[in-house]
Motif scaffolding. Structure first.
Motif, PDB file in Angstrom:
ATOM      1  N   UNK A 190       4.437   6.964  -0.700  1.00 20.57           N
ATOM      2  CA  UNK A 190       5.129   5.984  -1.528  1.00 20.57           C
ATOM      3  C   UNK A 190       6.186   5.225  -0.733  1.00 20.57           C
ATOM      4  N   UNK A 191       6.311   3.945  -1.021  1.00 20.23           N
ATOM      5  CA  UNK A 191       7.386   3.115  -0.503  1.00 20.23           C
ATOM      6  C   UNK A 191       8.134   2.493  -1.668  1.00 20.23           C
ATOM      7  N   UNK A 192       9.433   2.295  -1.523  1.00 22.58           N
ATOM      8  CA  UNK A 192      10.316   1.846  -2.598  1.00 22.58           C
ATOM      9  C   UNK A 192      10.849   0.461  -2.274  1.00 22.58           C
ATOM     10  N   UNK A 193      10.498  -0.556  -3.077  1.00 23.31           N
ATOM     11  CA  UNK A 193      10.848  -1.946  -2.776  1.00 23.31           C
ATOM     12  C   UNK A 193      12.137  -2.409  -3.441  1.00 23.31           C
ATOM     13  N   UNK A 194      12.639  -1.695  -4.431  1.00 24.72           N
ATOM     14  CA  UNK A 194      13.854  -2.079  -5.149  1.00 24.72           C
ATOM     15  C   UNK A 194      13.731  -3.509  -5.704  1.00 24.72           C
ATOM     16  N   UNK A 195      12.552  -3.854  -6.201  1.00 25.81           N
ATOM     17  CA  UNK A 195      12.296  -5.155  -6.836  1.00 25.81           C
ATOM     18  C   UNK A 195      12.512  -6.332  -5.871  1.00 25.81           C
ATOM     19  N   UNK A 196      12.378  -6.108  -4.580  1.00 24.47           N
ATOM     20  CA  UNK A 196      12.597  -7.159  -3.588  1.00 24.47           C
ATOM     21  C   UNK A 196      11.296  -7.434  -2.840  1.00 24.47           C
ATOM     22  N   UNK A 197      10.808  -8.687  -2.903  1.00 25.00           N
ATOM     23  CA  UNK A 197       9.574  -8.995  -2.179  1.00 25.00           C
ATOM     24  C   UNK A 197       9.833  -9.048  -0.670  1.00 25.00           C
ATOM     25  N   UNK A 198      11.087  -9.271  -0.268  1.00 24.67           N
ATOM     26  CA  UNK A 198      11.418  -9.229   1.155  1.00 24.67           C
ATOM     27  C   UNK A 198      11.333  -7.793   1.676  1.00 24.67           C
ATOM     28  N   UNK A 199      11.856  -6.864   0.895  1.00 21.29           N
ATOM     29  CA  UNK A 199      11.739  -5.460   1.294  1.00 21.29           C
ATOM     30  C   UNK A 199      10.286  -5.008   1.225  1.00 21.29           C
ATOM     31  N   UNK A 200       9.542  -5.544   0.257  1.00 24.61           N
ATOM     32  CA  UNK A 200       8.118  -5.222   0.178  1.00 24.61           C
ATOM     33  C   UNK A 200       7.415  -5.639   1.460  1.00 24.61           C
ATOM     34  N   UNK A 201       7.749  -6.823   1.976  1.00 27.12           N
ATOM     35  CA  UNK A 201       7.139  -7.299   3.227  1.00 27.12           C
ATOM     36  C   UNK A 201       7.387  -6.322   4.366  1.00 27.12           C
ATOM     37  N   UNK A 202       8.625  -5.841   4.489  1.00 28.30           N
ATOM     38  CA  UNK A 202       8.964  -4.886   5.544  1.00 28.30           C
ATOM     39  C   UNK A 202       8.155  -3.597   5.389  1.00 28.30           C
ATOM     40  N   UNK A 203       8.022  -3.138   4.135  1.00 30.12           N
ATOM     41  CA  UNK A 203       7.297  -1.888   3.890  1.00 30.12           C
ATOM     42  C   UNK A 203       5.800  -2.042   4.141  1.00 30.12           C
ATOM     43  N   UNK A 242       2.629  -5.641  -8.587  1.00 25.15           N
ATOM     44  CA  UNK A 242       2.836  -7.065  -8.800  1.00 25.15           C
ATOM     45  C   UNK A 242       1.975  -7.923  -7.900  1.00 25.15           C
ATOM     46  N   UNK A 243       1.897  -9.220  -8.261  1.00 27.16           N
ATOM     47  CA  UNK A 243       1.052 -10.138  -7.513  1.00 27.16           C
ATOM     48  C   UNK A 243       1.810 -11.230  -6.798  1.00 27.16           C
ATOM     49  N   UNK A 244       3.140 -11.106  -6.719  1.00 24.44           N
ATOM     50  CA  UNK A 244       3.956 -12.101  -6.021  1.00 24.44           C
ATOM     51  C   UNK A 244       4.530 -11.462  -4.754  1.00 24.44           C
ATOM     52  N   UNK A 245       4.306 -12.141  -3.603  1.00 25.40           N
ATOM     53  CA  UNK A 245       4.727 -11.610  -2.312  1.00 25.40           C
ATOM     54  C   UNK A 245       5.313 -12.741  -1.472  1.00 25.40           C
ATOM     55  N   UNK A 246       6.008 -12.389  -0.397  1.00 27.40           N
ATOM     56  CA  UNK A 246       6.411 -13.409   0.558  1.00 27.40           C
ATOM     57  C   UNK A 246       5.153 -13.958   1.227  1.00 27.40           C
ATOM     58  N   UNK A 247       5.286 -15.117   1.871  1.00 27.94           N
ATOM     59  CA  UNK A 247       4.128 -15.710   2.561  1.00 27.94           C
ATOM     60  C   UNK A 247       3.605 -14.751   3.623  1.00 27.94           C
ATOM     61  N   UNK A 248       4.532 -14.155   4.388  1.00 33.94           N
ATOM     62  CA  UNK A 248       4.105 -13.230   5.438  1.00 33.94           C
ATOM     63  C   UNK A 248       3.562 -11.942   4.847  1.00 33.94           C
TER      64      UNK A 248
END
Length: 332
Positions: free
Chosen positions: A91-104, A120-126
Motif C-alpha cells: 500500500x501507498x498513501x497519497x493523502x489526497x494529493x495527485x502530486x504525491x500519487x505521482x511520486x508513489x 480515482x481517475x485524475x492524475x498529473x500529466x507525468x
C-alpha cells in the motif's frame, strides 16, 4: 544463503533447490536446510529471480487515506482475492494529493509490481504517462474516468450525489445545501459537488447553498463547523448533503449541541455508508457504495490481467461499474 549452507553442511546450490517449490531433494537434507533457515531467520532474496521471471509476487495499491474505513475495506477486498493466488499487497498513501500519487507511482514501479491499483481517475500529466508506460496491468478505482488509463472498477460519484439530491427532493426538501472541502484535492468529493449542482439545476432548484470548509478529508469537527456556517448564511436551509459520513456525523453532532432537531429543523445526509452512520442517533441517510466489492472485483480483474500478461495474451481494457444506492435512515 552461504550461512545456511555452512550450517546445514551442504552447497549453496542445494539450499537454493530446497527453497524452490517442487524441487527434488532428499527429505533429510531438506529438513537440515529448513532447520538452518529457521535458526538463522533467513529469508530468500527473490529480487534476482524476479528480474528474469518478471514475477515479484506483489501488487501495488495507492489509497488517499489509511484511517478511512472505506479504503481499508477496498484494500481488504483486494487482499482476500490476491492472497489466494500467492500475491501480496503493498500500500501507498497519497493523502489526497495527485502530486504525491505521482511520486508513489514512480517509487512503486521501481520495485517492479506485477500490477498497480490507483484510487480515482485524475492524475498529473507525468503520473498518467508513468501508468500508461508501466507495461503492467493498471486499474483505476472509485471513479469512472472519461479516458481511462486501462482498466476501471468504480462508479460515478457525480451520479451518486445526484441520486441523493433527488431522494431528498422526493422527501419534500427544496432548500438543500452541500458541505465539501476548500480544494479539489479530493477529486471524488469535487465530483459529488458537481452531481449536487447538476441535480439541483435539473430539478429547477436554482438557489444552491454550498459551504467549502476544511482541507480534504473533512473531519467530524470541520463538518460541525461547516454546518453552523451553512445555517448562518442560509437560515432557511432545510437539508444538508455532506461530502462524507464523517462530516455528516460532525454536522449531526453540531445540531445536537445547538438543540436543532434532526430532521425537523434540518435534515442531514452523508456519503459512503461508514459504520458510524448506522450507529449514530439519529441514524444518517447516506449513499452506500460497497467498498469491499470494489476491492474484490479489482482483485479478480487483476488476476485475469496478470495471467494474460504471463501468457503473452493481454486482455482487453475492461470497465466494471460497481453499484451504489441511497440508504434511507432517520436523519432525512
Amino acid at each position: 544463503m552461504s550461512d545456511v549452507a555452512r550450517r546445514a553442511g551442504v552447497s549453496t546450490m542445494t539450499v537454493s533447490r530446497a527453497l524452490r517449490d517442487g524441487a527434488s531433494i532428499a527429505s533429510d537434507t531438506r529438513e537440515r536446510i529448513m532447520k538452518a533457515v529457521n535458526d538463522l531467520g533467513y529469508v530468500l532474496d527473490q529480487s534476482a529471480g524476479s528480474l528474469s521471471s518478471k514475477r515479484t509476487g506483489f501488487v501495488a495499491a495507492l489509497v488517499p487515506s489509511l484511517n478511512n474505513s472505506n479504503f481499508a475495506d477496498t484494500a481488504r477486498g483486494l487482499t482476500d482475492v490476491l492472497q489466494g493466488a500467492g500475491l501480496q499487497l503493498l500500500l501507498g498513501y497519497t493523502d489526497y494529493s495527485i502530486e504525491k500519487e505521482e511520486e508513489l507511482i514512480e517509487s512503486m514501479l521501481r520495485r517492479r509490481p506485477e500490477a498497480i491499483v490507483v484510487t480515482g481517475g485524475k492524475h498529473t500529466v507525468r503520473g498518467r504517462k508513468l501508468l500508461e508506460n508501466a507495461g503492467i496491468p493498471v486499474i483505476e478505482t472509485w471513479d469512472l474516468p472519461p479516458k481511462p488509463v486501462r482498466h476501471v472498477v468504480g462508479f460515478s460519484n457525480a451520479e451518486a450525489a445526484e441520486a441523493l439530491v433527488k431522494y431528498l427532493y422526493q422527501r419534500g426538501y427544496r432548500k438543500i445545501g452541500f458541505i465539501g472541502g476548500t480544494s479539489n484535492r479530493d477529486t471524488r468529493g469535487a465530483d459529488r459537488r458537481l452531481g449536487y449542482e447538476r441535480a439541483m439545476a435539473a430539478l429547477g432548484l436554482k438557489d444552491t447553498r454550498i459551504i467549502s470548509f476544511g482541507t480534504p478529508p473533512i473531519s467530524m469537527r470541520q463538518g460541525g463547523e461547516a454546518l453552523a456556517r451553512l445555517v448562518e448564511q442560509w437560515p432557511d436551509v432545510e437539508a444538508a448533503i455532506c461530502v462524507s459520513d464523517l462530516s455528516a456525523f460532525g454536522a449531526l453532532s453540531e445540531c445536537q449541541r445547538r438543540k436543532w432537531p434532526v430532521p425537523k429543523r434540518i435534515a442531514i445526509a452523508g456519503f459512503g455508508d461508514f459504520e458510524i452512520s448506522s450507529c449514530s442517533h439519529p441514524t444518517i441517510t447516506t449513499v452506500g457504495v460497497n467498498c469491499y466489492e470494489i476491492g474484490k472485483r479489482s482483485g479478480e480483474l487483476l488476476l485475469r490481467a496478470i495471467e494474460g500478461e504471463r501468457a503473452s495474451k493481454p486482455i482487453g481494457a475492461e470497465t466494471i461499474i460497481t453499484p451504489y444506492a441511497v440508504i434511507p435512515r432517520d436523519s432525512a
